[in-house]
Design a protein around this motif. Structure first.
Motif, PDB file in Angstrom:
ATOM      1  N   VAL A   1      24.698 -27.839   4.761  1.00 55.33           N
ATOM      2  CA  VAL A   1      23.473 -27.159   4.326  1.00 55.33           C
ATOM      3  C   VAL A   1      23.513 -26.920   2.816  1.00 55.33           C
ATOM      4  O   VAL A   1      22.600 -27.299   2.089  1.00 55.33           O
ATOM      5  CB  VAL A   1      23.314 -25.807   5.053  1.00 55.33           C
ATOM      6  N   THR A   2      24.585 -26.296   2.347  1.00 56.89           N
ATOM      7  CA  THR A   2      24.654 -25.899   0.936  1.00 56.89           C
ATOM      8  C   THR A   2      25.128 -27.075   0.070  1.00 56.89           C
ATOM      9  O   THR A   2      25.727 -28.040   0.583  1.00 56.89           O
ATOM     10  CB  THR A   2      25.656 -24.750   0.766  1.00 56.89           C
ATOM     11  N   PRO A   3      24.903 -26.981  -1.245  1.00 57.69           N
ATOM     12  CA  PRO A   3      25.455 -28.014  -2.133  1.00 57.69           C
ATOM     13  C   PRO A   3      26.972 -28.150  -1.963  1.00 57.69           C
ATOM     14  O   PRO A   3      27.514 -29.257  -2.036  1.00 57.69           O
ATOM     15  CB  PRO A   3      25.086 -27.499  -3.536  1.00 57.69           C
ATOM     16  N   GLY A   4      27.653 -27.021  -1.719  1.00 59.20           N
ATOM     17  CA  GLY A   4      29.108 -27.073  -1.516  1.00 59.20           C
ATOM     18  C   GLY A   4      29.486 -27.861  -0.274  1.00 59.20           C
ATOM     19  O   GLY A   4      30.460 -28.624  -0.277  1.00 59.20           O
ATOM     20  N   ASP A   5      28.719 -27.670   0.808  1.00 61.10           N
ATOM     21  CA  ASP A   5      28.958 -28.445   2.036  1.00 61.10           C
ATOM     22  C   ASP A   5      28.815 -29.936   1.736  1.00 61.10           C
ATOM     23  O   ASP A   5      29.646 -30.761   2.149  1.00 61.10           O
ATOM     24  CB  ASP A   5      27.918 -28.100   3.120  1.00 61.10           C
TER      25      ASP A   5
END
Ligand SMILES: CC(C)(COP(=O)(O)OP(=O)(O)OC[C@H]1O[C@@H](n2cnc3c(N)ncnc32)[C@H](O)[C@@H]1OP(=O)(O)O)[C@@H](O)C(=O)NCCC(=O)NCCS
Length: 143
Positions: free
Chosen positions: A7-11
């Motif tokens: 979902v997140t940019p980190g993911d």
């Protein structure tokens, strides 16, 4: 271990890093070579360990309403042959079925043929050849 949809940019960073490290870096391919234009319209699954590190990744998209395709299956070195790939593949198959797929096709590297055979995939013809040296075999599984 848990499986999520990034979902997140980190993911997504972890997801594409692992895809690149396992499927592209060994052939000296640059960052970015692990992506393609279908990524935006695909379902991505990411397996994380208890500390949130990427362990396995895989992508699902649809060739047609009933036919799904799996690509970019990769398990981190050190976690291979411990069941992670099988768990991720099952999760991708369950996702495909929930979205209406009747069958799944994939191009297996010849080195991974045994893995997919054990998971019920059958040879369906020749696949593509990557970088003039990595031969693939087209495989199919009816859900
Ligand atoms: C291929 C890959 C995704 C399999 O995931 P994995 O986590 O290593 O595999 P698992 O531990 O879930 O399953 C291994 C099973 O498949 C069998 N197998 C046969 N050939 C295999 C192979 N080349 N690699 C891994 N397992 C293989 C094992 O004997 C084992 O059987 P078992 O469950 O009865 O013990 C992973 O090893 C990988 O990322 N390899 C490098 C990249 C790659 O080739 N990706 C696929 C591109 S098509």
């Amino acid at each position: 271990m848990r499986i999520i949809e990034p979902v997140t940019p980190g993911d997504y960073e972890k997801y594409y890093d692992l895809r690149w490290a396992i499927l592209r870096a060994p052939w000296n391919q640059p960052r970015g070579s692990e992506r393609d234009s279908l990524d935006a319209d695909s379902t991505h699954l990411l397996m994380l360990d208890d500390r949130g590190r990427a362990v396995a990744v895989g992508r699902l998209h649809f060739n047609s309403i009933r036919e799904a395709r799996i690509r970019y299956m990769a398990v981190a070195i050190g976690h291979q042959r411990r069941g992670c790939g099988s768990r991720l593949l099952l999760a991708l198959e369950q996702k495909a079925a929930s979205l209406g797929a009747a069958c799944i096709v994939l191009d297996a590297r010849e080195t991974a043929l045994g893995f997919y055979r054990k998971r019920g995939y059958e040879i369906d013809g020749p696949g593509h050849t990557l970088y003039n040296c990595i031969s693939h075999v087209r495989m199919r599984k009816t859900l």
